[in-house]
Design an enzyme around this catalytic site. Structure first.
Site, PDB file in Angstrom:
ATOM      1  N   TYR A 137     -18.559  23.646  75.397  1.00 31.86           N
ATOM      2  CA  TYR A 137     -19.157  22.730  76.293  1.00 31.86           C
ATOM      3  C   TYR A 137     -18.642  21.895  77.629  1.00 31.86           C
ATOM      4  CZ  TYR A 137     -23.773  23.220  73.955  1.00 31.86           C
ATOM      5  OH  TYR A 137     -24.950  23.774  73.418  1.00 31.86           O
ATOM      6  N   LYS A 189     -15.296  30.080  62.354  1.00 32.67           N
ATOM      7  CA  LYS A 189     -15.177  31.736  62.516  1.00 32.67           C
ATOM      8  C   LYS A 189     -13.544  32.088  62.552  1.00 32.67           C
ATOM      9  CE  LYS A 189     -17.257  35.756  63.129  1.00 32.67           C
ATOM     10  NZ  LYS A 189     -18.337  36.273  62.570  1.00 32.67           N
ATOM     11  N   ASP A 222     -21.889  32.592  60.968  1.00 35.11           N
ATOM     12  CA  ASP A 222     -22.979  33.622  60.512  1.00 35.11           C
ATOM     13  C   ASP A 222     -23.493  33.583  59.055  1.00 35.11           C
ATOM     14  OD1 ASP A 222     -20.400  34.585  59.911  1.00 35.11           O
ATOM     15  OD2 ASP A 222     -20.630  36.495  60.604  1.00 35.11           O
ATOM     16  N   ASP A 246     -24.676  23.330  68.096  1.00 33.40           N
ATOM     17  CA  ASP A 246     -26.002  23.569  68.804  1.00 33.40           C
ATOM     18  C   ASP A 246     -27.089  24.365  68.238  1.00 33.40           C
ATOM     19  OD1 ASP A 246     -27.742  23.019  70.887  1.00 33.40           O
ATOM     20  OD2 ASP A 246     -26.999  25.182  71.533  1.00 33.40           O
ATOM     21  N   ASP A 250     -30.569  23.880  65.492  1.00 38.47           N
ATOM     22  CA  ASP A 250     -31.937  24.446  65.800  1.00 38.47           C
ATOM     23  C   ASP A 250     -32.385  25.076  64.479  1.00 38.47           C
ATOM     24  OD1 ASP A 250     -32.053  23.480  68.381  1.00 38.47           O
ATOM     25  OD2 ASP A 250     -33.156  25.165  69.057  1.00 38.47           O
TER      26      ASP A 250
HETATM   27  C1  IPM Z   1     -29.191  19.883  72.105  1.00 39.60           C
HETATM   28  C2  IPM Z   1     -29.707  20.663  73.586  1.00 39.60           C
HETATM   29  C3  IPM Z   1     -28.586  20.652  74.367  1.00 39.60           C
HETATM   30  C4  IPM Z   1     -27.235  21.111  73.920  1.00 39.60           C
HETATM   31  C5  IPM Z   1     -28.951  21.113  75.907  1.00 39.60           C
HETATM   32  C6  IPM Z   1     -30.320  20.727  76.286  1.00 39.60           C
HETATM   33  C7  IPM Z   1     -28.025  20.941  77.094  1.00 39.60           C
HETATM   34  O1  IPM Z   1     -30.003  22.072  73.261  1.00 39.60           O
HETATM   35  O2  IPM Z   1     -29.327  18.708  72.401  1.00 39.60           O
HETATM   36  O3  IPM Z   1     -28.893  20.527  71.029  1.00 39.60           O
HETATM   37  O4  IPM Z   1     -27.307  22.228  74.060  1.00 39.60           O
HETATM   38  O5  IPM Z   1     -26.671  20.354  73.680  1.00 39.60           O
HETATM   39 MN    MN Z   2     -29.658  22.401  71.083  1.00 36.76          MN
END
Ligand code: IPM
Ligand code: MN
Length: 352
Positions: A137, A189, A222, A246, A250
């Site tokens: 990032y 990793k 992984d 990130d 999710d």
């Molecule tokens: C998160 C989001 C952000 C990230 C995006 C929107 C830039 O996916 O907060 O996880 O990748 O950090």
């Molecule tokens: Mn995210």
């Protein structure tokens, strides 16, 4: 009476509706627990950008720095090219306010459905500590011969000793204070990313030697994805870099019931931190009073804990758990059995 100044950025899409319920609950918590909250709403987001041509005005970051915390809705507008608002607001604030930790609890509340077969609230309860200012990032890299058949695109992962070490220290401290198993798993990793995760792994064990009460565990990213699905109960606190963090959060969000409930904090332990629902702006649900505000409400709870209002934070979580267990049918937008504002009301009334 102790009092806190909070900058509120409702943002885009369903952000404002979610934030309104978060603020409602925070106000109830302040009343119920005897502290003050002064909210200042700021207009940043897609519409502001389309109207003014700038994502954040000059001086905005310095201004935000003066607040005790930032309460964010969601960023993302269908008419703005992807990347502009994300980089110009969310990532810019994370970087310039040096919010070097992204703290993301993965906790399945009783009464909430998980897609994991035979797993329940006892199995899904861990926290991801994501490094939040470096890695892929950082924006390091570039193009060579752009637009030609010989084009080269390089995107480098930047890992500094300082950045890695402060993230690991935060994770060890967090695990010591809140971990149930006192086990910290480094997600990396090391078999392929032999520079970046060599630094992470060496620092992990060096710093970890100062924490003999914390068990050190390592897994490749992984494999972590596999185990988060198969054996989530083995995790307590996971620490990882920005990109892996990130991705795995999710996955974490979906096993705890989805974006309707997942919240996170962008934390600068000595500066201004920012709390947000981790899902997007869901523009197709905007303005209908159907979006689930629990993620924003949980982000508010995390903000209270961060500000030191621990009892109020615990009460917010308890209230959310109670309505998940007894009221809400589904966490999905439009299928909760209640409107957005009714969900906010149900949480708020339990705090007064
Ligand atoms: C998160 C989001 C952000 C990230 C995006 C929107 C830039 O996916 O907060 O996880 O990748 O950090
Ligand atoms: Mn995210």
């Amino acid at each position: 009476m102790k009092s806190y100044n909070i900058a509120v950025i409702p943002g885009d899409g369903s952000g404002p509706e979610m934030v309104a319920e978060g603020v409602k609950v925070l106000q109830a918590a302040a009343k119920g627990f005897g502290f003050g909250l002064n909210f200042t709403t700021l207009p940043y987001g897609g519409d502001y950008y389309l109207q003014t041509g700038e994502v954040l005005p000059e001086g905005a970051v310095a201004e935000l720095q003066k607040y005790d915390a930032i309460f964010l809705g969601a960023i993302g507008h269908p008419e703005v090219k992807p990347g502009i608002l994300e980089k110009g607001i969310l990532l810019r604030l994370r970087f310039e306010l040096d919010q070097y930790i992204n703290l993301r609890p993965v906790k399945l509340f009783p009464g909430v459905d998980t897609p994991l077969k035979d797993k329940g609230p006892d199995d899904i309860d861990f926290v991801v500590v994501r490094e939040n200012t470096e890695g892929l990032y950082a924006g390091s890299g570039g193009f060579l011969r752009k637009g030609t058949p010989f084009e080269v695109a390089v995107q480098e992962s930047v890992n500094t000793r300082l950045g890695v070490e402060r993230c690991l220290r935060y994770a060890f401290d967090y695990c010591r204070e809140y971990g149930k198993k006192k086990k910290l798993t480094l997600c990396g990793k090391t078999n392929v990313l032999t520079y970046a995760f060599d630094l992470w792994e060496r620092t992990f064990h060096e710093v970890g030697a100062e924490y003999p009460d914390i068990e050190r565990d390592y897994a490749h990213v992984d494999a972590i994805c596999m185990w988060m699905v198969k054996n989530p109960e083995q995790f307590d606190v996971i620490v990882t870099d920005n990109m892996f963090g990130d991705i795995i959060t999710d996955l974490g969000a979906i096993i705890q019931g989805g974006m309707g409930i997942a919240a996170g904090g962008n934390i600068n332990p000595r500066g201004t931190s920012m709390f947000e629902p981790i899902g997007g702006s869901a523009p197709r649900y905007a303005g209908q009073n159907v979006i689930n505000p629990l993620a924003s409400i949980c982000a508010g709870g995390m903000m209270l804990a961060h500000l030191g209002e621990k009892a109020a934070a615990a009460a917010v979580e308890k209230a959310v758990m109670e309505i998940c267990a007894t009221k809400i049918q589904s966490l999905a937008a439009g299928r909760m059995g209640y409107s957005t504002s009714e969900v906010g009301d149900m949480v708020a009334e339990r705090l007064l």
